[in-house]
Motif scaffolding. Sequence first.
Motif, PDB file in Angstrom:
ATOM      1  N   ALA A  86    -112.591  76.206 -23.082  1.00  0.00           N
ATOM      2  CA  ALA A  86    -112.230  75.011 -23.885  1.00  0.00           C
ATOM      3  C   ALA A  86    -110.708  74.944 -23.581  1.00  0.00           C
ATOM      4  O   ALA A  86    -110.130  73.822 -23.067  1.00  0.00           O
ATOM      5  CB  ALA A  86    -112.304  75.004 -25.194  1.00  0.00           C
ATOM      6  N   VAL A  87    -109.893  75.899 -23.741  1.00  0.00           N
ATOM      7  CA  VAL A  87    -108.612  76.123 -23.562  1.00  0.00           C
ATOM      8  C   VAL A  87    -107.929  75.732 -22.028  1.00  0.00           C
ATOM      9  O   VAL A  87    -107.142  74.860 -21.721  1.00  0.00           O
ATOM     10  CB  VAL A  87    -107.789  77.241 -23.901  1.00  0.00           C
ATOM     11  N   LEU A  88    -108.878  76.402 -21.185  1.00  0.00           N
ATOM     12  CA  LEU A  88    -108.472  76.101 -19.718  1.00  0.00           C
ATOM     13  C   LEU A  88    -108.759  74.909 -19.141  1.00  0.00           C
ATOM     14  O   LEU A  88    -108.124  74.269 -18.495  1.00  0.00           O
ATOM     15  CB  LEU A  88    -109.079  77.282 -18.954  1.00  0.00           C
ATOM     16  N   THR A  89    -109.851  74.208 -19.820  1.00  0.00           N
ATOM     17  CA  THR A  89    -110.302  72.890 -19.461  1.00  0.00           C
ATOM     18  C   THR A  89    -109.102  71.689 -20.049  1.00  0.00           C
ATOM     19  O   THR A  89    -108.850  71.045 -19.520  1.00  0.00           O
ATOM     20  CB  THR A  89    -111.553  72.300 -20.299  1.00  0.00           C
ATOM     21  N   THR A  90    -108.690  72.181 -21.151  1.00  0.00           N
ATOM     22  CA  THR A  90    -107.504  71.562 -21.810  1.00  0.00           C
ATOM     23  C   THR A  90    -106.363  71.489 -21.048  1.00  0.00           C
ATOM     24  O   THR A  90    -105.665  70.656 -20.688  1.00  0.00           O
ATOM     25  CB  THR A  90    -107.285  71.987 -23.219  1.00  0.00           C
ATOM     26  N   ILE A  91    -105.929  72.585 -20.343  1.00  0.00           N
ATOM     27  CA  ILE A  91    -104.696  72.719 -19.710  1.00  0.00           C
ATOM     28  C   ILE A  91    -104.903  72.111 -18.304  1.00  0.00           C
ATOM     29  O   ILE A  91    -104.233  71.502 -17.739  1.00  0.00           O
ATOM     30  CB  ILE A  91    -104.664  74.330 -19.187  1.00  0.00           C
ATOM     31  N   VAL A  92    -106.019  72.043 -17.607  1.00  0.00           N
ATOM     32  CA  VAL A  92    -106.201  71.446 -16.635  1.00  0.00           C
ATOM     33  C   VAL A  92    -106.141  70.038 -16.673  1.00  0.00           C
ATOM     34  O   VAL A  92    -105.402  69.334 -15.882  1.00  0.00           O
ATOM     35  CB  VAL A  92    -107.671  71.998 -16.021  1.00  0.00           C
ATOM     36  N   LEU A  93    -106.759  69.298 -17.720  1.00  0.00           N
ATOM     37  CA  LEU A  93    -106.845  67.925 -18.088  1.00  0.00           C
ATOM     38  C   LEU A  93    -105.181  67.726 -18.270  1.00  0.00           C
ATOM     39  O   LEU A  93    -104.956  66.614 -17.604  1.00  0.00           O
ATOM     40  CB  LEU A  93    -107.569  67.828 -19.185  1.00  0.00           C
ATOM     41  N   ALA A  94    -104.611  68.324 -18.976  1.00  0.00           N
ATOM     42  CA  ALA A  94    -103.240  68.169 -19.305  1.00  0.00           C
ATOM     43  C   ALA A  94    -102.223  67.832 -17.913  1.00  0.00           C
ATOM     44  O   ALA A  94    -101.555  67.053 -18.110  1.00  0.00           O
ATOM     45  CB  ALA A  94    -102.508  69.200 -20.453  1.00  0.00           C
ATOM     46  N   GLU A  95    -102.650  69.118 -17.352  1.00  0.00           N
ATOM     47  CA  GLU A  95    -101.713  69.041 -15.869  1.00  0.00           C
ATOM     48  C   GLU A  95    -101.892  67.980 -15.001  1.00  0.00           C
ATOM     49  O   GLU A  95    -101.028  67.513 -14.291  1.00  0.00           O
ATOM     50  CB  GLU A  95    -102.111  70.211 -15.115  1.00  0.00           C
ATOM     51  N   LYS A  96    -103.035  67.213 -15.085  1.00  0.00           N
ATOM     52  CA  LYS A  96    -103.573  66.136 -14.226  1.00  0.00           C
ATOM     53  C   LYS A  96    -103.352  64.775 -14.689  1.00  0.00           C
ATOM     54  O   LYS A  96    -102.920  63.970 -14.009  1.00  0.00           O
ATOM     55  CB  LYS A  96    -104.893  66.436 -13.811  1.00  0.00           C
ATOM     56  N   VAL A  97    -103.276  64.462 -16.210  1.00  0.00           N
ATOM     57  CA  VAL A  97    -103.232  63.543 -16.606  1.00  0.00           C
ATOM     58  C   VAL A  97    -101.949  63.163 -17.531  1.00  0.00           C
ATOM     59  O   VAL A  97    -101.578  61.864 -17.653  1.00  0.00           O
ATOM     60  CB  VAL A  97    -104.616  62.767 -17.478  1.00  0.00           C
ATOM     61  N   LEU A  98    -101.126  63.994 -17.975  1.00  0.00           N
ATOM     62  CA  LEU A  98    -100.256  64.046 -18.707  1.00  0.00           C
ATOM     63  C   LEU A  98     -98.989  63.471 -17.970  1.00  0.00           C
ATOM     64  O   LEU A  98     -98.872  63.603 -16.843  1.00  0.00           O
ATOM     65  CB  LEU A  98     -99.768  65.019 -19.605  1.00  0.00           C
ATOM     66  N   PRO A  99     -98.056  62.589 -18.359  1.00  0.00           N
ATOM     67  CA  PRO A  99     -96.778  62.054 -17.755  1.00  0.00           C
ATOM     68  C   PRO A  99     -96.052  63.040 -16.908  1.00  0.00           C
ATOM     69  O   PRO A  99     -95.724  63.085 -15.810  1.00  0.00           O
ATOM     70  CB  PRO A  99     -96.036  61.517 -18.898  1.00  0.00           C
ATOM     71  N   ARG A 100     -95.879  64.104 -17.475  1.00  0.00           N
ATOM     72  CA  ARG A 100     -95.178  65.309 -16.629  1.00  0.00           C
ATOM     73  C   ARG A 100     -95.941  66.584 -16.787  1.00  0.00           C
ATOM     74  O   ARG A 100     -95.807  67.479 -17.252  1.00  0.00           O
ATOM     75  CB  ARG A 100     -93.727  65.725 -17.586  1.00  0.00           C
ATOM     76  N   GLY A 101     -97.187  66.362 -15.907  1.00  0.00           N
ATOM     77  CA  GLY A 101     -98.110  67.400 -15.838  1.00  0.00           C
ATOM     78  C   GLY A 101     -97.537  68.706 -15.046  1.00  0.00           C
ATOM     79  O   GLY A 101     -97.946  69.873 -15.081  1.00  0.00           O
ATOM     80  N   ASP A 102     -96.418  68.336 -14.065  1.00  0.00           N
ATOM     81  CA  ASP A 102     -95.944  69.605 -13.437  1.00  0.00           C
ATOM     82  C   ASP A 102     -95.129  70.519 -14.481  1.00  0.00           C
ATOM     83  O   ASP A 102     -95.051  71.560 -14.049  1.00  0.00           O
ATOM     84  CB  ASP A 102     -94.898  68.942 -12.354  1.00  0.00           C
ATOM     85  N   ILE A 103     -94.429  70.019 -15.419  1.00  0.00           N
ATOM     86  CA  ILE A 103     -93.755  70.679 -16.431  1.00  0.00           C
ATOM     87  C   ILE A 103     -94.713  71.329 -17.100  1.00  0.00           C
ATOM     88  O   ILE A 103     -94.704  72.852 -17.442  1.00  0.00           O
ATOM     89  CB  ILE A 103     -92.960  69.920 -17.285  1.00  0.00           C
ATOM     90  N   THR A 104     -96.096  70.797 -17.588  1.00  0.00           N
ATOM     91  CA  THR A 104     -97.144  71.471 -18.484  1.00  0.00           C
ATOM     92  C   THR A 104     -97.716  72.486 -17.691  1.00  0.00           C
ATOM     93  O   THR A 104     -97.915  73.584 -18.298  1.00  0.00           O
ATOM     94  CB  THR A 104     -98.284  70.494 -18.582  1.00  0.00           C
ATOM     95  N   ALA A 105     -97.876  72.497 -16.349  1.00  0.00           N
ATOM     96  CA  ALA A 105     -98.167  73.530 -15.470  1.00  0.00           C
ATOM     97  C   ALA A 105     -97.311  74.728 -15.516  1.00  0.00           C
ATOM     98  O   ALA A 105     -98.013  75.932 -15.492  1.00  0.00           O
ATOM     99  CB  ALA A 105     -98.554  73.077 -13.976  1.00  0.00           C
ATOM    100  N   ARG A 106     -96.005  74.680 -15.397  1.00  0.00           N
ATOM    101  CA  ARG A 106     -95.198  75.669 -15.316  1.00  0.00           C
ATOM    102  C   ARG A 106     -94.836  76.273 -16.538  1.00  0.00           C
ATOM    103  O   ARG A 106     -94.890  77.569 -17.005  1.00  0.00           O
ATOM    104  CB  ARG A 106     -93.909  75.250 -15.029  1.00  0.00           C
ATOM    105  N   ILE A 107     -95.191  75.587 -17.878  1.00  0.00           N
ATOM    106  CA  ILE A 107     -95.119  76.212 -19.163  1.00  0.00           C
ATOM    107  C   ILE A 107     -96.308  76.932 -19.359  1.00  0.00           C
ATOM    108  O   ILE A 107     -96.422  78.023 -19.756  1.00  0.00           O
ATOM    109  CB  ILE A 107     -95.205  75.077 -20.179  1.00  0.00           C
ATOM    110  N   GLY A 108     -97.755  76.711 -18.669  1.00  0.00           N
ATOM    111  CA  GLY A 108     -98.938  77.422 -18.968  1.00  0.00           C
ATOM    112  C   GLY A 108     -98.677  78.571 -17.941  1.00  0.00           C
ATOM    113  O   GLY A 108     -99.186  79.778 -18.476  1.00  0.00           O
TER     114      GLY A 108
END
Length: 249
Positions: free
Chosen positions: A214-236
């Motif tokens: 579930a956590v990995l699914t949420t991370i993937v979803l956040a990276e792709k759809v949130l306004p600054r998914g690139d920052i989300t990816a780096r935080i992850g």
Amino acid sequence: MRPGPTGRDYRQALISLCLLAGLGWALIFWSLSNMSSPLVALTMPADSFWSVREIVAVWLMWAVMMGAMMLPSALPILAVHRKIARHRDPATPGASRWFVAGYLMGWALFSAAAAAAQWGLQQAGILSHMLRLESPAVSAAILIFAGAFQFTSLKTACLNKCRTPMGFILTEWRPGRSGAFRMGISHGKYCIGCCWALMLVLFVGGVMNLTVIAVLTTIVLAEKVLPRGDITARIGGLVLILWGLALII
């Protein structure tokens, strides 16, 4: 450039993906709730001498899990494809279904590689019966590698393709069912390039661990759809690296 997908496109795409993803999640829940089932036992072979039935079962387990995890983040691209296909290819009804089929085919091929990785780790004697790594050193290496990958140019390039569905559709457009299928495979290729390292973390937290899934699914979803998914990816990525260093320490 054509206008973006309408609310109707999003609703139809959402219903379609919810049905597919829901089926995948239902199978995951069923598997975790019926660990003693002979069918589930086939996905967790007791040794590395797998029978043909076990090979197929392990591959199917990974394919179902990858589909359930990745389909939610495919909503934007599916909605855009439905919108464009209605205008540019009205003679091909259900083109988006072929697009999704191609997308899932890409992840099915990745699932074969994941099943091979599972066999290799089991052959090395470092994978528990619950499909979790028992070697802190190997776990740390995977976490640090997966975290570092989040900062690479390959990750950024593939993520950008996933985050700009309109650009992908307009530049990669192919008409007809076979064209939609090939487009789905092509988009799946970028999605795999974006997320494959994250999927390795399943071996660290446990392939059969619902929380990790579930956590990995949420991370993937956040990276792709949130306004600054690139920052989300780096935080992850930073979190994964710190987690790996903590295991070493």
